[in-house]
Design a protein around this motif. Sequence first.
Motif, short mmCIF file in Angstrom:
data_model
loop_
_atom_site.label_atom_id
_atom_site.label_comp_id
_atom_site.label_asym_id
_atom_site.label_seq_id
_atom_site.Cartn_x
_atom_site.Cartn_y
_atom_site.Cartn_z
N THR A 14 -23.50 -13.14 27.49
CA THR A 14 -24.02 -12.52 28.70
C THR A 14 -25.09 -11.52 28.27
N GLU A 15 -25.82 -11.00 29.23
CA GLU A 15 -26.80 -9.96 28.90
C GLU A 15 -26.11 -8.79 28.20
N GLU A 16 -24.92 -8.45 28.68
CA GLU A 16 -24.18 -7.34 28.08
C GLU A 16 -23.80 -7.64 26.63
N ARG A 17 -23.35 -8.87 26.37
CA ARG A 17 -22.95 -9.21 25.01
C ARG A 17 -24.14 -9.29 24.07
N ILE A 18 -25.27 -9.77 24.56
CA ILE A 18 -26.47 -9.78 23.73
C ILE A 18 -26.91 -8.35 23.43
N LYS A 19 -26.83 -7.48 24.42
CA LYS A 19 -27.16 -6.07 24.17
C LYS A 19 -26.19 -5.49 23.15
N GLY A 20 -24.92 -5.90 23.23
CA GLY A 20 -23.94 -5.42 22.25
C GLY A 20 -24.28 -5.88 20.85
N MET A 21 -24.76 -7.12 20.70
CA MET A 21 -25.19 -7.62 19.40
C MET A 21 -26.37 -6.79 18.88
N ALA A 22 -27.32 -6.52 19.77
CA ALA A 22 -28.49 -5.73 19.37
C ALA A 22 -28.09 -4.31 18.99
N ASP A 23 -27.21 -3.71 19.78
CA ASP A 23 -26.76 -2.36 19.47
C ASP A 23 -26.00 -2.31 18.15
N GLY A 24 -25.27 -3.40 17.84
CA GLY A 24 -24.59 -3.47 16.56
C GLY A 24 -25.56 -3.43 15.40
N LEU A 25 -26.68 -4.14 15.53
CA LEU A 25 -27.72 -4.10 14.49
C LEU A 25 -28.31 -2.70 14.36
N ARG A 26 -28.53 -2.05 15.48
CA ARG A 26 -29.08 -0.68 15.45
C ARG A 26 -28.09 0.28 14.78
N GLU A 27 -26.81 0.05 15.03
CA GLU A 27 -25.79 0.91 14.42
C GLU A 27 -25.77 0.71 12.91
N VAL A 28 -25.88 -0.53 12.45
CA VAL A 28 -25.90 -0.81 11.02
C VAL A 28 -27.11 -0.16 10.37
N ALA A 29 -28.23 -0.13 11.08
CA ALA A 29 -29.44 0.49 10.54
C ALA A 29 -29.24 1.98 10.26
N LYS A 30 -28.34 2.62 11.00
CA LYS A 30 -28.10 4.06 10.82
C LYS A 30 -27.25 4.37 9.59
N PHE A 31 -26.54 3.39 9.08
CA PHE A 31 -25.63 3.64 7.97
C PHE A 31 -26.39 3.95 6.69
N ASP A 32 -25.72 4.68 5.81
CA ASP A 32 -26.27 4.89 4.48
C ASP A 32 -26.41 3.55 3.77
N ASP A 33 -27.48 3.40 3.02
CA ASP A 33 -27.69 2.18 2.25
C ASP A 33 -26.74 2.21 1.05
N PRO A 34 -25.86 1.22 0.91
CA PRO A 34 -24.91 1.26 -0.20
C PRO A 34 -25.54 0.91 -1.55
N ILE A 35 -26.68 0.21 -1.50
CA ILE A 35 -27.26 -0.29 -2.74
C ILE A 35 -27.84 0.85 -3.57
N GLY A 36 -27.45 0.88 -4.83
CA GLY A 36 -27.92 1.93 -5.74
C GLY A 36 -26.98 3.12 -5.81
N GLU A 37 -25.94 3.13 -4.98
CA GLU A 37 -24.99 4.24 -5.03
C GLU A 37 -24.27 4.25 -6.38
N VAL A 38 -24.32 5.38 -7.04
CA VAL A 38 -23.62 5.52 -8.32
C VAL A 38 -22.18 5.90 -8.03
N LEU A 39 -21.26 5.08 -8.50
CA LEU A 39 -19.84 5.25 -8.16
C LEU A 39 -19.10 6.11 -9.17
N GLY A 40 -19.81 6.60 -10.15
CA GLY A 40 -19.18 7.46 -11.15
C GLY A 40 -19.85 7.27 -12.50
#
Length: 417
Positions: free
Chosen positions: A74-100
């Motif tokens: 539905t339009e709502e579910r497609i918006k939810g998919m798009a919002d999910g991508l926007r939410e992922v964009a806000k996360f810290d990038d895990p690549i290059g993180e030094v774990l210790g």
Amino acid sequence: MSIREEVVSKAKQAKKAARKLAHIGSEIKNKALLEMADELEKQTEQILAANEQDMDYGREHELPESLLDRLLLTEERIKGMADGLREVAKFDDPIGEVLGMKKRPNGLKIGEVRVPLGVIGIIYEARPNVTADAAGLCLKAGNAVLLRGGSNAINSNKAITNALAKAAVQAGLPEGSVQLVESTDREAVQVMFKLNEYLDVLIPRGGAGLIQAVVQNSTVPVIETGVGNCHTYVDGEADLEMAKRIVINAKCQRPGVCNSMETLLVNQDITEEFLPVIVKELKQKDTLVKGCAKVQEIVAEVELATEEDWEAEYLDYILAIKVVKDIDEALEHIDKYSSKHSEAIITENYTKAHKFLDLIDAAAVYVNASTRFTDGGQFGLGAEIGISTQKLHARGPMGVNQLTTNKFIIFGNGQIR
């Protein structure tokens, strides 16, 4: 082009893209995710038209309502998919993180850093939203993704993938970062099983049959996800009003997903008070209720449950109920039949709550809450790639960090061995 040629060609392109993706910075990846989200919304009309073709096919072939619900966009579910991508964009990038990092007696400095898995193959059924979720998470973690959805959703998946791939390339990601295997023939999946040269991992999302087919036949490493024979145990010291709300939500809010409850266990001390009420509520939600002989003694119209019912992942408006003597019998039943996905206890007893938490072997264990929360978004991970029910290499909702691996980095100043 043959089926094998299509799959191998796309896998090769994904491998080439993955080498570049591993070194692309966060700014470009995040820009791609945001533009992918925008493109999904721009193409809502086209995606809905494609989805309607799939829905028509599903109705013609009499797919269960629960599967049609999974398939529906539905339009709502497609918006939810798009919002999910926007939410992922806000996360810290895990690549290059030094774990210790630690210094050895010989002066070597040895550390671990997070790196992409490489090329991830996703094999899934009638859930077109997985197309966007998987693409977003894989790209954020620096991986290329090769998608192979079910035939029931082929038109929806094509429309979504076309939108995502177009936006990703325009934002600066390499060609082949996001691809869909368009052949719906089972041979395509068989080819993916053996592409160790190009695929680094396969992740199946779907029913037990699909997951076992991948686990048993793939030579590519597999992260097993999804089958959800989930239980809720209502203890003799439960708040019954709370229990009623949780049970109805866990079963009826969306029964066609893996975190919905399939079996309800009820302590024998509260059967007279609780069973008539909960069965009535379930039937008002059009749920078929099955029960053991003790349940039938209290509520005669309940259908008698069989051994198969305790093992079933219904993914539908069907629930099995069993009366148990105490928490120990509940634990024993869950240990025997659980798929190790999500298990819950409803109780006001602190000791019993902790006993349940300690002794249940599952990816997610709840006290006084619905199993429906086992979800990447609900856990604060954004969209998820699936719920891993195994113990290696990830367990539970798989977000961005779970789509990476580690490598050792060593700094020396001339040491030899």
